[in-house]
Scaffold this motif. Structure first.
Motif, PDB file in Angstrom:
ATOM      1  N   PHE A 423       0.817  -1.212   0.000  1.00  0.00           N
ATOM      2  CA  PHE A 423       0.000   0.000   0.000  1.00  0.00           C
ATOM      3  C   PHE A 423       0.851   1.264   0.000  1.00  0.00           C
ATOM      4  N   THR A 426       5.877   3.310   4.201  1.00  0.00           N
ATOM      5  CA  THR A 426       7.319   3.106   4.285  1.00  0.00           C
ATOM      6  C   THR A 426       7.637   2.114   5.383  1.00  0.00           C
ATOM      7  N   GLU A 427       8.864   1.598   5.314  1.00  0.00           N
ATOM      8  CA  GLU A 427       9.230   0.516   6.225  1.00  0.00           C
ATOM      9  C   GLU A 427       9.241   0.940   7.682  1.00  0.00           C
ATOM     10  N   ASP A 428       9.515   2.216   7.944  1.00  0.00           N
ATOM     11  CA  ASP A 428       9.522   2.617   9.346  1.00  0.00           C
ATOM     12  C   ASP A 428       8.117   2.533   9.926  1.00  0.00           C
ATOM     13  N   VAL A 429       7.119   2.866   9.115  1.00  0.00           N
ATOM     14  CA  VAL A 429       5.739   2.791   9.596  1.00  0.00           C
ATOM     15  C   VAL A 429       5.311   1.339   9.759  1.00  0.00           C
ATOM     16  N   LYS A 432       6.988  -0.241  12.673  1.00  0.00           N
ATOM     17  CA  LYS A 432       6.385   0.164  13.946  1.00  0.00           C
ATOM     18  C   LYS A 432       5.108  -0.624  14.205  1.00  0.00           C
ATOM     19  N   ARG A 451      -2.651   2.931  16.904  1.00  0.00           N
ATOM     20  CA  ARG A 451      -2.397   4.229  17.523  1.00  0.00           C
ATOM     21  C   ARG A 451      -1.074   4.208  18.271  1.00  0.00           C
ATOM     22  N   GLN A 452      -0.817   3.106  18.941  1.00  0.00           N
ATOM     23  CA  GLN A 452       0.448   2.963  19.668  1.00  0.00           C
ATOM     24  C   GLN A 452       1.644   3.153  18.738  1.00  0.00           C
ATOM     25  N   ALA A 453       1.476   2.683  17.505  1.00  0.00           N
ATOM     26  CA  ALA A 453       2.586   2.762  16.555  1.00  0.00           C
ATOM     27  C   ALA A 453       2.698   4.153  15.954  1.00  0.00           C
ATOM     28  N   GLY A 454       1.856   5.067  16.411  1.00  0.00           N
ATOM     29  CA  GLY A 454       1.944   6.429  15.926  1.00  0.00           C
ATOM     30  C   GLY A 454       1.242   6.624  14.594  1.00  0.00           C
ATOM     31  N   LYS A1000       3.264   0.450  24.951  1.00  0.00           N
ATOM     32  CA  LYS A1000       4.538   1.018  24.541  1.00  0.00           C
ATOM     33  C   LYS A1000       5.603   0.782  25.616  1.00  0.00           C
ATOM     34  N   ASN A1055      19.652   5.573  20.792  1.00  0.00           N
ATOM     35  CA  ASN A1055      20.234   4.845  19.676  1.00  0.00           C
ATOM     36  C   ASN A1055      21.413   3.990  20.099  1.00  0.00           C
TER      37      ASN A1055
ATOM     38  N   ARG B  29      14.440  11.011   3.818  1.00  0.00           N
ATOM     39  CA  ARG B  29      14.436   9.578   3.571  1.00  0.00           C
ATOM     40  C   ARG B  29      15.874   9.056   3.614  1.00  0.00           C
ATOM     41  N   ASN B  32      15.136   3.002   3.249  1.00  0.00           N
ATOM     42  CA  ASN B  32      13.709   2.824   3.019  1.00  0.00           C
ATOM     43  C   ASN B  32      12.886   3.383   4.176  1.00  0.00           C
ATOM     44  N   ALA B  33      13.493   4.218   5.001  1.00  0.00           N
ATOM     45  CA  ALA B  33      12.760   4.715   6.161  1.00  0.00           C
ATOM     46  C   ALA B  33      12.866   6.232   6.223  1.00  0.00           C
ATOM     47  N   LEU B  34      11.869   6.814   6.837  1.00  0.00           N
ATOM     48  CA  LEU B  34      11.888   8.255   7.021  1.00  0.00           C
ATOM     49  C   LEU B  34      12.466   8.575   8.386  1.00  0.00           C
ATOM     50  N   TYR B  49      14.750  14.398  18.144  1.00  0.00           N
ATOM     51  CA  TYR B  49      16.129  14.725  17.814  1.00  0.00           C
ATOM     52  C   TYR B  49      16.406  14.389  16.356  1.00  0.00           C
ATOM     53  N   ALA B  55       8.798   7.443  12.568  1.00  0.00           N
ATOM     54  CA  ALA B  55       7.714   6.717  13.230  1.00  0.00           C
ATOM     55  C   ALA B  55       7.861   6.811  14.756  1.00  0.00           C
ATOM     56  N   ARG B  58       6.710  10.166  15.802  1.00  0.00           N
ATOM     57  CA  ARG B  58       5.252  10.253  15.799  1.00  0.00           C
ATOM     58  C   ARG B  58       4.653   9.528  16.985  1.00  0.00           C
ATOM     59  N   ALA B  59       5.302   8.438  17.361  1.00  0.00           N
ATOM     60  CA  ALA B  59       4.781   7.711  18.515  1.00  0.00           C
ATOM     61  C   ALA B  59       4.948   8.533  19.780  1.00  0.00           C
ATOM     62  N   GLN B  62       2.090  13.000  19.293  1.00  0.00           N
ATOM     63  CA  GLN B  62       0.997  12.700  18.359  1.00  0.00           C
ATOM     64  C   GLN B  62       0.796  13.837  17.362  1.00  0.00           C
TER      65      GLN B  62
END
Lengths: 1066, 504
Positions: A423, A426-429, A432, A451-454, A1000, A1055, B29, B32-34, B49, B55, B58-59, B62
């Motif tokens: 669909f 992106t992979e980050d979404v 998550k 919603r938890q995944a933002g 979370k 990180n 980007r 493959n990730a933002l 940061y 993602a 965003r988590a 909100q």
């Protein structure tokens, strides 16, 4: 008007078909097809599912369409696709061989076939040639295939259907083959077109927006009613009629597939049955040197008779042979499974469960009416199982022995990843979203998870992705080899089922999985790996080395040692097989095991079955009564005369009147409800498939009626059935529990008497068990075992035992604990050591380790033996040349690196050392990270983990610690989290409904603050019932000593991996 | 000067409403990730940061305004600021992605000393709506380090090393790996590193690290890089007397084009972008930029394009007191075959079309000259798309519509109506062709028909019904392409009919 669809692609043509085989079975039934043909792409992987789908319909409705087994051959030489259907068993064998041939010459998952291969295996096969979209002239191909050939005619609704049909008809006439109507089906219902589009996109690695003409142009490729097919082919009615004529030519029936077991060598003049009888007799005499008890003798006789009737003696001889091989190689092993549940297996040394003590219930597969294949699983040491597998291959050859398949299916996690990509997310979404799924659980994502995944659940794309991920979940993705399920045959296996290569070299597996084999009643032997067996052997070996006592064996470990039971009663069970889980550990002090059979109950009771069947509390109540007064007499409900009033007592007395084992549930049915063995077996199967099929309800009435009829109270009868229902497939058979309990006892004995060896063996057998090395080490230290840091100067690859100056046995951690150090580098350190390294320079020169390995060792602080701490070690390593010197310059390069006179580096603070230890060996012997945070925690009023238990029951408590383990038992209503700090551990429980609010935190936090009420059971089991959770992972950055540095330009502490992630169990 | 919020400041200058409401984040980007590429101070305060996966951000928060990164615009603006800064000193370099370096040698006294200048410059930049941190030092890299880690600092001559000593090692501006290694060794600020022996450092991190360190400490010099990208090739002509006459300018251009062309020929290169600069005697410079659809080095063609461009200029080239230098620059070149006219007439025709497209584009603008390309889709009206004729890679993977075999009738009409026109039709159920229909008030009777060609719409885009297309021939011999919108069994209503195209 009748019609049979012969061109059906299921989702076992991976990422091509859009429906499950069973869905086709059901749709074929509702459409009133007399039969349905399944023809997957170069595969027979889906046919058994379709078969069992039809079988269930037959059982329920008293009639069902017939299954025609076929395959769609896709060639690599440009030949158009051809559907092949074997007429009879012999032709089926040839089809299997043809597919095996194609698979064996291709990489895993593919199949390379040429037309010539088909022609070589053509005998008895029926062909349907599938013209491509732009049909070329097929006349010569049709002619070359001969008389049993049809030309497929499809109505694809492409505009020029009529012209196309005319062309096909001309071709068919020219070749003198009949036209046959097909719809080249990709899904059972038109609605599935969307999912089929999605799997096409996954296959082609494109998004829907990019897919374009790679997708089907319309939704016509579903199973159509006969009337509709007749309407579409109104100008060619004969093509529709041909489908019936075609089906009539196919006589092969998958249900009649017979397997013949390998013929074990039987001494001349004996039959297999006679040989088995002799072996059993000899075995029993060894087992019972003081005379075989009558109970056992009767049982063995009954079993041998059954085995003879079923003609399965060879099966037992086969397993016996494999186990005998393992024993001769000193590989620890133990059998379990339905057929292992027998006196014969005890006599053959396959199991260690004394049938005189335990109720081995052969009825589990003793069913004359519908024979289930016997099933024996044998656990071997996980590190040596390969030897057993190689033995099997050597003994039977690759054409007679192959592994079963495991169907790898899309799970919520993988489904949302793939569908999200389709669909355009992106992979980050998608990552998550996938991360919010706990293990394999969940029937799709809930809105709160989204919603938890933002992400916004109302977002159209997200909502769609979620919906279709739910639909895709459960679709097979590919076949993989089963871990150890072997199918063995006397004849060639590849004439029963296609065999293909596995990813591992020289490993082959069949296309069917364990359920398929069960359906077709084909026998297999499970050669499984069990980490604890490896651990036990390693511990035995270490103990033998230092103790000087006679070598230990499973059977020679002193039995019924009260010290061992005392330890277990205190829930001191980290590392002990099975009972180390959180739930088990909280059960131990309540159940208070004091003999072996108590362990059997302990293992069986903490299972979703008994928990859901509400059997735990009644049992514990009675156990408490019993422990308080050993002479307590428990009441058992009685049937009306003339039935034996004590009949229930016989069944249930060992578990104090509460049914805990599957055998008891079945005995209850047979004794109290007067079920026949056939009925009881049906009940067992219904229990096993309870969740999927729901046939268990059909046994409810007979069960209750049976009990009431024999004079039991109706309420009691109903309760009993509820318990059985709750059992589901999660109950343990008694023999299974007993087999496991033996390992529970042995591992507990080692832990009690040889804690250093136990910890070392556990560490050397990783990955296994519930606890990470950090906890194993911590537990060892709490049991007064001195533990030493891994050190390049002293450590082997494995953890070892060494005596210190005072002669105390110490555990020296092995180099394997160091993350990122390769085995070959670790071995180089060991082999080059000789009498020891003079200094670091000597070490670097002799081991010739690469820069990377040296850095890894230095970062792990493993050069202290050379007088270099972490910083000095790294500084020294960086100075070495990048790569290995060429041999020619080897000698010359040494002097170049002359001594360097440099100023000392700044001292590394302890807190940083601790963090670095965690980063590199996932534990620290220097201190615990929370120790440095304690002043702050104290100020905030947090209670240290170990002190939580000192508080009053019900008091409010706030406790922060490192997350060790997160566990969510199968169907449990609660999530268990183990926190630990420098003082000990604290067990946190959070209820499912609260979990949604703190998902979370539970999923993500490394350092967690739990707030809630402390709950203490009378047995002293302490839980923190959390009402709120806070992620305090950010506190860990206080330890790095870099907090004073300006923020700009730094990587965010999140990180940086400060602590290893927790281990999770589901 | 360091503009730590450069990207978000740029957006806020454009759209003031971004300063209110949700915190602002610019997403870039990577793979493959933002991830968060830039963020405003409000987002920063919430704990987000740079480099954070989007993602995750965003988590955590909100309500976020998320705008995709636009590096090209960022760079363009940075260049503009650099140009604007020439009021402070002529030696300005953009220091992408978010810095500027000003060589203020000999300029400070104009502003009343270094401190005053620093204040003046930062105030001016801030007044433009940018957050700025600035510092002064003897070398560019030292100033850069100070601006980031000790803004406002002015390193006195000789005191540079001392000023830098307390900065964290991250200020060294070297690879992350080296910074991590230094930290691990306990060397956390530049002073500690500077104290180590050079040989000791060189043995571990290489000579280039020592060089970088010495440059930073002012023990080496490093030139400031010029602002405009250097052309691959250029040809220029200087005139002793500034020239004004159009003819002279044209002659000069031709000579330059020819010499550029011959050099390109020698090197086997062709032009994709050509720059022309006209330097007026009074110091003004006029620059023209031309794009070519295909690589070329044909001087005549270049001239044609130049003239086309000059003719089309909104404000014509004003020679004023005359040009003293004219320069042609090859801004983008690529390898091309020798320019031999092909014997294949198709090939030549293609090239002619290319030339025409170039000329039209130069004259009317790239976005106004379009060509159709085939799209890979089943939906008839979406099977072609218009893109700028000069755009590269216009050769699409997909074919035009289903390919026919010899002798087959065409499946698609020659003319496809942009908007299908509704007709009233009578047809056999469930999927028969129309027997009679009325279109534009005229009745038609169908004599021959073929179909249906069933085309389902893209379900993920909309819920439009499936279409059944028919090719029909009327009694009068006209051939049409009609479709029924929806299948009979899909809805209770009788489906509508549409006319979608006309066959020749």
């Amino acid at each position: 008007m009748s019609y049979i669809e012969l061109a059906v692609t299921t989702n076992y043509s991976f990422l091509r078909g859009g429906s499950h085989p069973q869905e086709y079975s059901e749709r074929a039934w509702t459409l009133g097809y007399p039969a349905i043909g399944i023809a997957d792409r170069n595969s027979l992987a889906g046919v058994v599912r379709a078969y069992s789908g039809l079988d269930q319909i037959e059982e329920k409705e008293g009639g069902a369409p017939r299954l025609l087994v076929g395959a769609r051959l896709v060639f690599r030489d440009g030949t158009p696709d051809i559907l092949v259907y074997p007429k009879d068993r012999a032709a089926y064998g040839r089809l299997c061989q043809l597919l095996s041939l194609g698979k064996l010459r291709a990489p895993k998952g593919e199949c390379f076939l040429d037309l010539a291969d088909l022609l070589a295996h053509r005998e008895g096969l029926l062909f349907i040639v599938m013209p491509s979209k732009q049909p070329e002239n097929l006349t010569s191909l049709l002619k070359s295939l001969g008389s049993d050939t049809w030309l497929a005619a499809v109505m694809p609704h492409r505009g020029e259907d009529r012209r196309r049909m005319a062309a096909l008809s001309r071709m068919a006439n020219a070749a003198r083959v009949p036209l046959i109507a097909v719809n080249d089906v990709l899904y059972h219902d038109a609605e599935r077109r969307q999912l089929q589009d999605i799997v096409t996109c996954i296959r082609e690695h494109v998004t829907l927006a990019e897919a374009g003409t790679r997708l089907q142009v319309n939704a016509e490729r579903h199973l159509k009613p006969a009337a509709e097919m007749a309407r579409l082919f109104r100008n060619y009615p004969q093509a529709v009629a041909e489908t019936l004529r075609f089906a009539a030519l196919v006589t092969f029936d998958l249900g009649k597939l017979k397997q013949n077991y390998p013929h074990e060598p039987v001494p001349p003049g004996k039959t297999a049955d006679g040989h088995l009888r002799d072996l059993t007799e000899t075995g029993l005499c060894v087992r019972y040197p003081n005379g075989v008890p009558n109970k056992v003798r009767v049982l063995a006789e009954k079993e041998l008779r059954f085995i003879a009737d079923g003609g399965i003696a060879h099966y037992f001889l086969t397993v016996h042979d494999i186990v005998a091989f393992a024993r001769s190689e000193k590989i620890l092993c133990q059998g379990r499974g339905s057929a292992a549940n027998s006196a014969v297996c005890y006599a053959l040394d396959i199991t260690a469960i004394d049938p005189n003590v335990f109720d081995v219930l052969f009825e589990r597969f003793l069913n004359a009416e519908r024979r289930e294949p016997p099933d024996i699983d044998v656990d071997f040491e996980h590190e040596r199982r390969e030897e057993v597998i190689q033995y099997i291959y050597k003994r039977y050859g690759y054409r007679r022995a192959a592994l079963t398949a495991t169907v790898i299916c899309y799970r919520s996690r993988s489904a949302i990843r793939e569908v999200g990509k389709v669909f355009g997310l992106t992979e980050d979404v998608t990552g998550k979203l996938a991360d919010t799924v706990w293990g394999h659980h969940g029937d799709g994502l809930s809105e709160s998870q989204v919603r938890q995944a933002g992400s916004d659940p109302a977002n159209d794309v997200v909502a769609r992705a979620r919906h279709f991920a739910g639909e895709l979940a459960g679709f097979p993705r590919h076949l993989s080899q089963h871990v150890g399920g072997f199918v063995l045959t006397e004849d060639y296996l590849d004439s029963i089922v296609p065999i293909g290569p596995a990813a591992m070299a020289d490993r082959y597996f069949i296309e069917w999985d364990k359920d398929d084999l069960d359906t077709l009643r084909i026998m297999k032997v499970d050669v499984l790996a069990l980490g604890m067996l490896t651990c036990v052997r390693k511990a035995f070996h270490m103990i033998d080395t230092y103790s000087g006592a006679p070598p230990l064996e499973l059977a020679t470990v002193p039995q019924e040692d009260p010290l061992v039971y005392n330890m277990l009663c205190k829930a001191d069970a980290i590392g002990v097989f099975q009972v180390e889980s959180r739930a088990q550990m909280s059960m131990l002090p309540r159940l208070r095991p004091e003999k072996f059979y108590d362990l059997v109950i302990e293992v069986a009771i903490v299972r979703p079955g008994p928990i859901q069947g509400n059997m735990v509390k009644p049992y514990l109540k009675r156990r408490k009564q019993y422990l308080a007064d050993r002479n307590t007499v428990f009441d058992y409900p009685k049937p009306a005369p003339p039935h034996d009033p004590d009949e229930l007592k016989y069944v249930l007395h060992k578990t104090l009147g509460v049914p805990l084992f599957q055998e008891q549930a079945m005995k209850l049915a047979m004794v109290a409800a007067a079920f026949t063995p056939t009925q009881a077996n049906g009940l067992r199967r219904a229990m096993a498939t309870f969740r999927n099929v729901g046939t268990i309800h059909s046994y409810e009435q007979p069960f209750v009626d049976g009990m009431v009829g024999r004079g039991y109270d109706p309420t009691f009868a109903q309760d009993c059935f509820e318990q059985i229902k709750g059992f589901g497939s999660y109950g343990f058979p008694e023999s299974h529990a007993a087999s496991f309990s033996l390992l529970v006892y042995v591992s507990a004995w080692i832990k009690k008497h040889h804690p250093a060896a136990f910890a070392a063996a556990l560490l050397n057998s990783q990955p296994m068990g519930f606890y990470a090395p950090a906890e194993i080490v911590r537990d060892a230290r709490e049991h007064d075992v001195p533990v030493l840091h891994p050190d390049a100067a002293f450590s082997d690859w494995d953890s070892t035992l060494e005596r210190d100056a005072q002669g105390v046995l110490c555990l020296r951690l092995g180099l394997r604990q160091i993350d990122g150090l390769a085995l070959k580098d670790g071995e180089a350190v060991m082999t080059m050591r000789g009498d020891g390294y003079a200094d670091f320079a000597d070490f670097a020169r002799r081991t010739q380790l690469g820069r990377r390995a040296l850095v890894t060792l230095a970062e792990a602080d493993a050069f202290r033996g050379f007088g270099l701490d972490r910083r000095e070690g790294l500084w020294a390593v960086r100075r070495l040349p990048d790569d290995k010197p060429l041999p020619l310059f080897e000698q010359r390069s040494a002097p170049d690196q002359g001594a360097e006179d440099i100023a000392p580096l700044p001292q590394m603070p302890l807190s940083e050392h601790v963090l670095a230890d965690y980063r590199t060996i996932r534990l620290s012997l220097k201190a615990y990270p929370t120790q440095f945070l304690r002043p702050g925690f104290d100020a905030e009023g947090f209670t240290p983990c170990a002190r939580v238990g000192d508080l009053k029951d019900g008091s409010f408590v706030r406790c922060a610690g490192v997350v060790l383990v997160r566990q969510r038992p199968g169907e449990g209503k609660a999530i268990f989290i183990t926190l630990s700090d420098e003082t000990g551990i604290c067990n946190v429980v959070i209820w499912e409904r609260l979990f949604e609010n703190f998902r979370k935190e539970v999923m993500g936090a490394r350092l967690l603050l739990a707030e809630g009420r402390m709950q203490k059971s009378p047995e002293g089991v302490v839980h923190l019932m959390a009402s709120s959770l806070t992620d305090r992972s950010a506190d860990l950055r206080l330890l790095s000593g870099e907090i004073l540095a300006p923020v700009a330009g730094h990587r965010h502490p999140r990180n940086v991996r400060i602590l290893p992630p927790s281990r999770d169990f589901h | 000067m360091w503009l730590p919020r450069f990207s978000t400041d740029r957006l806020k200058r454009k759209d003031a409403s971004l300063s209110e409401g949700a915190p602002l984040v610019v997403a870039g980007r990577a793979g493959n990730a933002l991830h968060v590429q830039a963020l405003d101070v409000r987002a920063h305060r919430l704990g987000l940061y740079k480099g954070q996966p989007l993602a995750n951000a965003r988590a955590m928060v909100q309500a976020l305004t998320i705008i995709p990164a636009d590096d090209r615009h960022d760079l363009k603006l940075l260049e503009q600021i650099a140009e604007w800064c020439d009021r402070f000193t002529p030696y300005v370099a953009a220091d992408p992605p978010d810095g500027l370096i000003l060589d203020i040698t000999g300029a400070a006294h104009l502003f009343g000393g270094e401190a005053a200048m620093l204040t003046h410059v930062t105030q001016k930049i801030e007044a433009q709506g940018f957050t700025v941190q600035a510092a002064m030092a003897g070398t560019a890299s030292a100033a850069r380090a100070l601006a980031k880690f000790a803004p406002g600092h002015i390193a006195a001559p000789g005191a540079q090393a001392e000023a830098l000593a307390r900065l964290p090692v991250a200020a060294l501006g070297v690879e992350d790996k080296i910074i991590a290694a230094l930290r691990r060794a306990g060397l956390k600020n530049i002073g500690q590193v500077a104290q180590r022996q050079r040989g000791e450092l060189a043995a571990r991190f290489g000579k280039s690290f020592v060089t970088a360190l010495e440059i930073l400490l002012g023990q080496h010099d490093q030139p400031v890089s010029p602002r405009r990208p250097l052309p691959d090739l250029m040809a220029e002509q200087r005139f002793a007397e500034p020239i004004v006459a159009e003819g002279a300018i044209a002659a000069s251009l031709l000579a330059l084009a020819q010499s550029l062309s011959s050099v390109l020929e020698q090197r086997g290169l062709g032009l994709r972008r050509l720059g022309a600069s006209f330097f007026r005697a009074d110091g003004q410079v006029r620059r023209l930029d031309l794009k070519l659809g295909g690589a070329s080095r044909d001087a005549a063609r270049l001239m044609r394009l130049l003239h086309e461009k000059l003719d089309a200029l909104a404000d014509p080239l004003d020679a004023g007191f005359g040009f003293d230098v004219i320069r042609l620059e090859a801004m983008l070149t690529e390898r091309t075959e020798a320019a031999i006219t092909s014997f294949d007439s198709n090939e030549n025709a293609k090239r002619e079309i290319q030339y025409l497209a170039d000329r039209l584009s130069v004259r009317h603008g790239e976005a106004r000259v379009l060509r159709f390309v085939a799209q890979d889709t089943h939906i008839p009206e979406a099977q072609s798309a218009a893109i700028p004729a000069q755009a590269r890679d216009f050769a699409s993977q997909s074919q035009w519509s289903p390919r026919r075999q010899a002798g087959d009738p065409p499946l698609r009409p020659l003319r496809l109506f942009e908007k299908p026109e509704e007709v009233s039709a009578i047809a056999a159920v469930p999927d028969g062709p129309p027997l009679r229909f009325r279109w534009r008030r005229a009745p038609f009777e169908v004599m021959h028909a073929e179909g249906p060609e069933r085309i389902a719409m893209e379900w993920w885009e909309n819920q439009k019904p499936t279409r059944d297309y028919f090719r029909v021939e009327t009694r009068e011999g006209q051939r049409f392409w009609l479709y029924r919108d929806g299948l009979y069994d899909q809805s209770g209503l009788a489906p509508r009919w549409y006319m979608h195209g006309v066959f020749a």
